[in-house]
Design a protein around this motif. Structure first.
Motif, PDB file in Angstrom:
ATOM      1  N   VAL A  32       0.844  -1.091  -0.094  1.00 60.88           N
ATOM      2  CA  VAL A  32       0.013  -0.009   0.029  1.00 60.88           C
ATOM      3  C   VAL A  32       0.954   1.417   0.047  1.00 60.88           C
ATOM      4  N   ASN A  33       1.836   1.447   1.024  1.00 61.84           N
ATOM      5  CA  ASN A  33       2.841   2.375   0.838  1.00 61.84           C
ATOM      6  C   ASN A  33       3.639   2.467  -0.428  1.00 61.84           C
ATOM      7  N   SER A  34       3.834   1.548  -1.187  1.00 60.21           N
ATOM      8  CA  SER A  34       4.413   1.628  -2.692  1.00 60.21           C
ATOM      9  C   SER A  34       3.525   2.184  -3.297  1.00 60.21           C
ATOM     10  N   GLU A  35       2.255   1.802  -3.477  1.00 60.22           N
ATOM     11  CA  GLU A  35       0.966   2.269  -4.426  1.00 60.22           C
ATOM     12  C   GLU A  35       0.828   3.810  -3.930  1.00 60.22           C
ATOM     13  N   VAL A  36       0.756   4.101  -2.875  1.00 55.89           N
ATOM     14  CA  VAL A  36       0.595   5.695  -2.626  1.00 55.89           C
ATOM     15  C   VAL A  36       1.674   6.264  -3.092  1.00 55.89           C
ATOM     16  N   ALA A  37       3.166   5.805  -2.889  1.00 53.95           N
ATOM     17  CA  ALA A  37       4.026   6.397  -3.256  1.00 53.95           C
ATOM     18  C   ALA A  37       4.173   6.795  -4.845  1.00 53.95           C
TER      19      ALA A  37
END
Length: 73
Positions: A32-37
């Motif tokens: 999820v963090n990578s998608e947000v970034a």
């Protein structure tokens, strides 16, 4: 209490099961963090592209105005 953390004894199988579940949760959080970034990166890239386009358009307009003013009496 003498300032020490309480000790707990856990069955190793149960501990391993909990650790596996925590690893799965950690993988989901990282995803999820990578998608947000990635989404933030796309937005920033779009904004930079808009700014570059505006600057190039403004420069072309100024060049056009300066060239057209040279040929008018």
């Amino acid at each position: 209490m003498d300032g020490k953390a309480p000790a707990a004894y856990v069955d190793p199988a149960e501990f391993n099961e909990v650790m596996k579940r925590l690893e799965k949760i950690d993988e989901k959080v990282e995803f999820v963090n990578s998608e947000v970034a990635q989404r933030i990166g796309k937005k920033v890239g779009r904004d930079i592209g808009i700014l570059y386009g505006a600057v190039v358009g403004l420069l072309l307009f100024l060049i056009y105005v300066s060239v057209s003013s040279m040929f008018t009496i």
